[in-house]
Every structure is written in structure tokens, then in C-alpha cells.
Design an enzyme around this catalytic site. Structure first.
Site, short mmCIF file in Angstrom:
data_model
loop_
_atom_site.label_atom_id
_atom_site.label_comp_id
_atom_site.label_asym_id
_atom_site.label_seq_id
_atom_site.Cartn_x
_atom_site.Cartn_y
_atom_site.Cartn_z
N GLY A 111 37.18 43.59 38.69
CA GLY A 111 36.06 42.71 38.41
C GLY A 111 35.92 41.69 39.51
O GLY A 111 36.89 41.38 40.21
N GLN A 129 33.25 33.89 43.43
CA GLN A 129 34.43 34.28 44.20
C GLN A 129 34.09 34.66 45.64
O GLN A 129 34.97 34.69 46.49
CB GLN A 129 35.16 35.44 43.52
CG GLN A 129 35.81 35.05 42.20
CD GLN A 129 36.51 36.22 41.59
OE1 GLN A 129 35.91 37.01 40.86
NE2 GLN A 129 37.79 36.36 41.89
N CYS A 167 43.89 37.77 39.33
CA CYS A 167 42.56 37.40 39.84
C CYS A 167 42.57 37.56 41.35
O CYS A 167 43.53 37.18 42.02
CB CYS A 167 42.28 35.95 39.44
SG CYS A 167 40.69 35.34 40.00
N LEU A 168 41.47 38.12 41.88
CA LEU A 168 41.39 38.30 43.33
C LEU A 168 41.38 36.97 44.07
O LEU A 168 41.72 36.92 45.25
CB LEU A 168 40.15 39.13 43.69
CG LEU A 168 40.16 40.58 43.16
CD1 LEU A 168 38.84 41.27 43.48
CD2 LEU A 168 41.34 41.36 43.72
N HIS A 226 36.94 37.44 31.48
CA HIS A 226 37.52 36.81 32.67
C HIS A 226 36.43 36.52 33.70
O HIS A 226 36.36 35.42 34.26
CB HIS A 226 38.60 37.74 33.24
CG HIS A 226 39.22 37.30 34.52
ND1 HIS A 226 40.55 36.94 34.61
CD2 HIS A 226 38.72 37.19 35.77
CE1 HIS A 226 40.82 36.62 35.87
NE2 HIS A 226 39.72 36.76 36.59
N GLU A 227 35.55 37.51 33.93
CA GLU A 227 34.50 37.34 34.95
C GLU A 227 33.44 36.34 34.49
O GLU A 227 32.97 35.52 35.29
CB GLU A 227 33.87 38.68 35.32
CG GLU A 227 34.83 39.69 35.92
CD GLU A 227 35.68 39.17 37.07
OE1 GLU A 227 35.21 38.29 37.83
OE2 GLU A 227 36.83 39.62 37.20
N HIS A 231 34.46 32.87 35.15
CA HIS A 231 34.22 32.42 36.53
C HIS A 231 32.85 31.74 36.66
O HIS A 231 32.71 30.79 37.42
CB HIS A 231 34.27 33.59 37.51
CG HIS A 231 35.64 33.93 38.00
ND1 HIS A 231 36.40 33.08 38.77
CD2 HIS A 231 36.39 35.05 37.85
CE1 HIS A 231 37.55 33.66 39.07
NE2 HIS A 231 37.57 34.86 38.51
#
Length: 173
Positions: free
Chosen positions: A46, A51, A95-96, A137-138, A141
Site C-alpha cells: 500500500g 508518502q 510502513c514504507l 493503514h493507508e 496516512h
């Protein structure tokens, strides 16, 4: 398609509430394509627009990690959770924007989400399992919330310090 640099925590842009997208323009479609390329390249399941430094309500996800299964990318403009189950599940999230750090986060086990697709059509779907965790989660953000915000302060500070150190090392090249 362009692989975009992913912001690393702490970065003030990751803590901002994102603006809604008025319409799905060619520019927005290109951003979605770039985000999918970036997510697959990372590799991740994701990615949210903040991000990659874009403070707009756009997320992409694909939780099909099995090599035998075709990719199943989903692009969501202005996603919103319209229902969440009372049952809960716990996943070891990463997380990226917080590389190589993982922690257990408890969230609703199932959610219903409404969003605008690439054609500007309103869609709704229910998600469970890893898909439910990922979409929540996304969407977090887009509200300026990171998975570490669910952790106890000491663990959150420890991860933040590791990320500050990583950013210093990356800056030195």
C-alpha cells in the site's frame, strides 16, 4: 511510469491532513500509476499520496503477494470508511515511510470503504484480513496518522529516533 521517492518519518508532510480530490484528472491518474510503480518497486502492499509528498486523498494498494496470483491493484481517490466491524484483528504492521520497523496494531477486522475510482465512479466494497488492515493503514496516512501513533510513547520514540538516524545516514550518502 515514474518511481517516486518515498518520504521517511519524521517529515512534517506525513502528519498533515490531505485535501479531497475534486475530480480524477489525467494528472491524478498519472500520480496513481506512479504510486503503484513506486509501491511495487519498494516493495510494499500500500502507498498513500502524502508518502510521496502529495497532500491529496489518494491511496493505492495490492495485497496479493503470492507469485501464483495475478496482481490486484486498487486505486482509491477520496477513500472513506463507512462501516467497521466490532470484531478486531491484530497485524504486525510496517510502513514504507518507516523502513524495517514493525509493530502489532489492533484495528477493526472488517471495514466497508467508499471511494472514487479512476473513471470518477463511486465504488463501495468490504475488506477483511490483510486487505482491511492495509486500507485502514493507508486511509490513516490521509489523516496524518502513522501506524506508530497507535504504539506506546516509549516504543514510538524509539522508532522515531531510529528513523532520524537513518535519515542522517542517507543524507551523508
Amino acid at each position: 511510469m515514474t518511481i517516486r521517492p518515498i518520504l521517511i518519518h519524521p517529515d512534517p508532510r506525513l502528519k498533515k491532513v490531505c485535501d479531497p480530490i475534486a475530480s480524477v484528472t489525467d494528472e491524478m491518474k498519472k500520480l496513481a500509476d506512479d504510486m503503484l510503480s513506486t509501491m511495487y518497486d519498494a516493495p510494499g502492499i500500500g502507498l498513500a499520496a502524502p508518502q510521496v509528498g502529495i497532500l491529496q486523498r489518494l491511496i493505492v494498494l495490492d495485497c496479493e503477494k503470492d507469485d501464483d496470483v495475478d496482481p490486484a491493484p486498487i486505486v482509491m481517490f477520496n477513500p472513506e470508511i463507512i462501516h467497521e466491524s466490532e470484531s478486531r484483528s491484530v497485524y504486525d504492521e510496517g510502513c514504507l515511510s518507516i523502513p524495517d520497523q514493525y509493530a502489532e496494531v489492533e484495528r477493526p477486522a472488517e471495514v466497508a470503504v467508499r471511494w472514487m475510482d479512476r473513471d470518477g465512479e463511486i465504488r463501495e466494497a468490504e475488506f477483511d484480513g490483510l486487505w482491511a488492515t492495509c486500507v485502514q493503514h493507508e486511509i490513516d496516512h490521509l489523516e496524518g496518522t502513522l501506524f506508530i501513533d497507535y504504539l506506546k510513547p516509549l516504543k514510538r520514540q524509539m522508532i522515531t529516533r531510529k528513523m532520524q538516524k537513518l535519515k542522517r545516514e542517507m543524507a551523508r550518502g
